[in-house]
Design an enzyme around this catalytic site. Structure first.
Site, PDB file in Angstrom:
ATOM      1  N   GLY A 115      25.051 -15.442 -86.067  1.00 45.40           N
ATOM      2  CA  GLY A 115      23.868 -17.044 -86.280  1.00 45.40           C
ATOM      3  C   GLY A 115      22.971 -17.651 -87.530  1.00 45.40           C
ATOM      4  O   GLY A 115      23.673 -18.430 -87.470  1.00 45.40           O
ATOM      5  N   THR A 152      25.863 -10.853 -94.894  1.00 42.09           N
ATOM      6  CA  THR A 152      25.834 -10.759 -93.415  1.00 42.09           C
ATOM      7  C   THR A 152      26.774 -11.205 -92.389  1.00 42.09           C
ATOM      8  O   THR A 152      27.818 -11.428 -92.708  1.00 42.09           O
ATOM      9  CB  THR A 152      24.406 -12.331 -93.660  1.00 42.09           C
ATOM     10  N   ASP A 158      14.379 -16.656 -80.553  1.00 42.51           N
ATOM     11  CA  ASP A 158      14.989 -18.397 -80.916  1.00 42.51           C
ATOM     12  C   ASP A 158      14.112 -18.963 -79.225  1.00 42.51           C
ATOM     13  O   ASP A 158      12.848 -19.466 -79.303  1.00 42.51           O
ATOM     14  CB  ASP A 158      15.590 -19.095 -80.999  1.00 42.51           C
ATOM     15  N   HIS A 205      11.552 -21.012 -91.226  1.00 42.96           N
ATOM     16  CA  HIS A 205      11.802 -19.578 -92.559  1.00 42.96           C
ATOM     17  C   HIS A 205      13.238 -19.562 -93.206  1.00 42.96           C
ATOM     18  O   HIS A 205      12.942 -19.171 -94.351  1.00 42.96           O
ATOM     19  CB  HIS A 205      11.711 -17.992 -91.713  1.00 42.96           C
ATOM     20  N   ASP A 258      17.100 -10.834 -95.507  1.00 41.17           N
ATOM     21  CA  ASP A 258      16.994 -10.309 -94.088  1.00 41.17           C
ATOM     22  C   ASP A 258      15.743 -10.805 -93.536  1.00 41.17           C
ATOM     23  O   ASP A 258      14.762 -11.456 -94.132  1.00 41.17           O
ATOM     24  CB  ASP A 258      16.255  -8.681 -94.704  1.00 41.17           C
TER      25      ASP A 258
HETATM   26  P1  ITT Z   1      22.472  -8.692 -91.501  1.00 45.42           P
HETATM   27  O1  ITT Z   1      21.562  -7.726 -92.224  1.00 45.42           O
HETATM   28  O2  ITT Z   1      24.171  -8.322 -91.520  1.00 45.42           O
HETATM   29  O3  ITT Z   1      22.489  -9.503 -92.408  1.00 45.42           O
HETATM   30  P2  ITT Z   1      20.902  -9.175 -88.783  1.00 45.42           P
HETATM   31  O4  ITT Z   1      21.391  -9.716 -87.877  1.00 45.42           O
HETATM   32  O5  ITT Z   1      21.337  -7.185 -88.817  1.00 45.42           O
HETATM   33  O6  ITT Z   1      22.630  -9.918 -89.881  1.00 45.42           O
HETATM   34  P3  ITT Z   1      18.706  -8.454 -90.057  1.00 45.42           P
HETATM   35  O7  ITT Z   1      18.605  -7.174 -90.226  1.00 45.42           O
HETATM   36  O8  ITT Z   1      17.707  -8.956 -90.693  1.00 45.42           O
HETATM   37  O9  ITT Z   1      19.802  -9.546 -89.220  1.00 45.42           O
HETATM   38  O10 ITT Z   1      17.952  -9.037 -88.838  1.00 45.42           O
HETATM   39  C1  ITT Z   1      16.894  -9.878 -88.086  1.00 45.42           C
HETATM   40  C2  ITT Z   1      17.282 -10.025 -86.892  1.00 45.42           C
HETATM   41  O11 ITT Z   1      15.272 -10.576 -86.664  1.00 45.42           O
HETATM   42  C3  ITT Z   1      17.477 -10.666 -86.651  1.00 45.42           C
HETATM   43  O12 ITT Z   1      18.776  -9.768 -84.963  1.00 45.42           O
HETATM   44  C4  ITT Z   1      17.135 -11.590 -84.219  1.00 45.42           C
HETATM   45  O13 ITT Z   1      15.634 -11.072 -83.797  1.00 45.42           O
HETATM   46  C5  ITT Z   1      15.426 -11.387 -85.504  1.00 45.42           C
HETATM   47  N1  ITT Z   1      15.519 -12.896 -86.131  1.00 45.42           N
HETATM   48  C6  ITT Z   1      15.418 -13.182 -87.619  1.00 45.42           C
HETATM   49  N2  ITT Z   1      15.686 -14.834 -87.921  1.00 45.42           N
HETATM   50  C7  ITT Z   1      15.812 -15.352 -87.178  1.00 45.42           C
HETATM   51  C8  ITT Z   1      15.957 -17.145 -86.165  1.00 45.42           C
HETATM   52  O14 ITT Z   1      16.537 -17.542 -86.972  1.00 45.42           O
HETATM   53  N3  ITT Z   1      15.652 -16.805 -85.072  1.00 45.42           N
HETATM   54  C9  ITT Z   1      15.368 -15.529 -83.977  1.00 45.42           C
HETATM   55  N4  ITT Z   1      15.691 -14.868 -84.245  1.00 45.42           N
HETATM   56  C10 ITT Z   1      15.234 -14.127 -85.661  1.00 45.42           C
END
Ligand code: ITT
Length: 214
Positions: free
Chosen positions: A11, A7, A163, A188, A73
């Site tokens: 966060g 990742t 969040d 989650h 993801d």
């Molecule tokens: P990586 O692919 O590098 O892991 P990313 O930020 O691109 O990081 P994702 O594609 O999985 O990650 O996108 C996840 C999005 O979903 C993230 O940017 C948040 O907006 C939302 N999200 C996921 N988990 C969350 C959480 O615990 N709290 C708040 N928002 C969350």
């Protein structure tokens, strides 16, 4: 055992690290490994499913580093929007808005706009997380979810992403008002990561000569 985490989201890393503390599994980040970002990484994430994306990220970085790799993801699924934004959670707001307000704030504003006419009783949503572990000899998927409600304005300074809008009725707070430890208890990501961790610990116990499984 060394486990790399596929990742680039700080966060997520903040929340994942404590789950593996006090175990024989040592987490290393892409930054620790000096794995430079490449434009092709953007294409790892499709819009079909969280599980596919988690596996694609883990497999890609496993191929690049040769290390045991964990991909994650996650995103938010809103019932009144037929499951939007789902796997597109990070890229939900239009690029112009993301540039003007920053990614997280733009996404929150955009979500609030899409839900403007949705009454209070119909704002149910859930966070979803898929975790993929890719080892030399195979892979495994885990998942977790947490149910909540989308507020009409942000509340709290913690967490990241959506969040501040994600309200947990049984706790009376948003996930941005929880500490990392409190969020991990219910989230989650906490649920999926604990399942992944426990599976890895089983493998390690199995491989230890004279260990509990031998
Ligand atoms: P990586 O692919 O590098 O892991 P990313 O930020 O691109 O990081 P994702 O594609 O999985 O990650 O996108 C996840 C999005 O979903 C993230 O940017 C948040 O907006 C939302 N999200 C996921 N988990 C969350 C959480 O615990 N709290 C708040 N928002 C969350």
């Amino acid at each position: 055992m060394k486990l790399a985490v596929a990742t680039r989201n700080p966060g997520k890393l903040r929340e994942i690290e404590p789950i593996f503390r006090h175990t024989p599994i040592r987490l290393v980040s892409l930054a620790d490994l000096g794995v430079e970002p490449k434009p092709e990484e953007e294409r790892l994430e499709g819009e079909v499913s969280f599980a596919r994306n988690a596996l694609a990220k883990a497999q890609y970085f496993h191929d690049r580093t040769g290390l045991p790799m964990m991909g994650e993801d996650s995103g938010i699924v809103v019932d009144a929007l037929n499951g939007e934004p789902g796997p597109r959670s990070k890229r939900y707001a239009p690029p112009e808005m993301q540039e003007e307000y920053g990614v997280d704030r733009a996404n929150n504003l955009f979500l609030l706009r899409r839900l403007r006419d949705i009454p209070d009783g119909e704002r149910s949503a859930r966070f979803y997380c898929a975790v993929a572990i890719v080892l030399d000899d195979g892979s495994r998927l885990f998942s977790g979810r947490v149910d909540g409600v989308i507020l009409r304005e942000p509340r709290g300074e913690g967490g990241f992403g959506y969040d501040p809008l994600f309200y947990l009725p049984e706790r009376g707070v948003t996930t941005a008002q929880l500490s990392v430890a409190e969020k991990n208890e219910v989230s989650h990501r906490g649920r999926a990561m604990r399942a992944a961790r426990d599976w890895l610990l089983e493998i390690l116990a199995d491989e230890t000569p004279g260990g509990p499984n031998q």
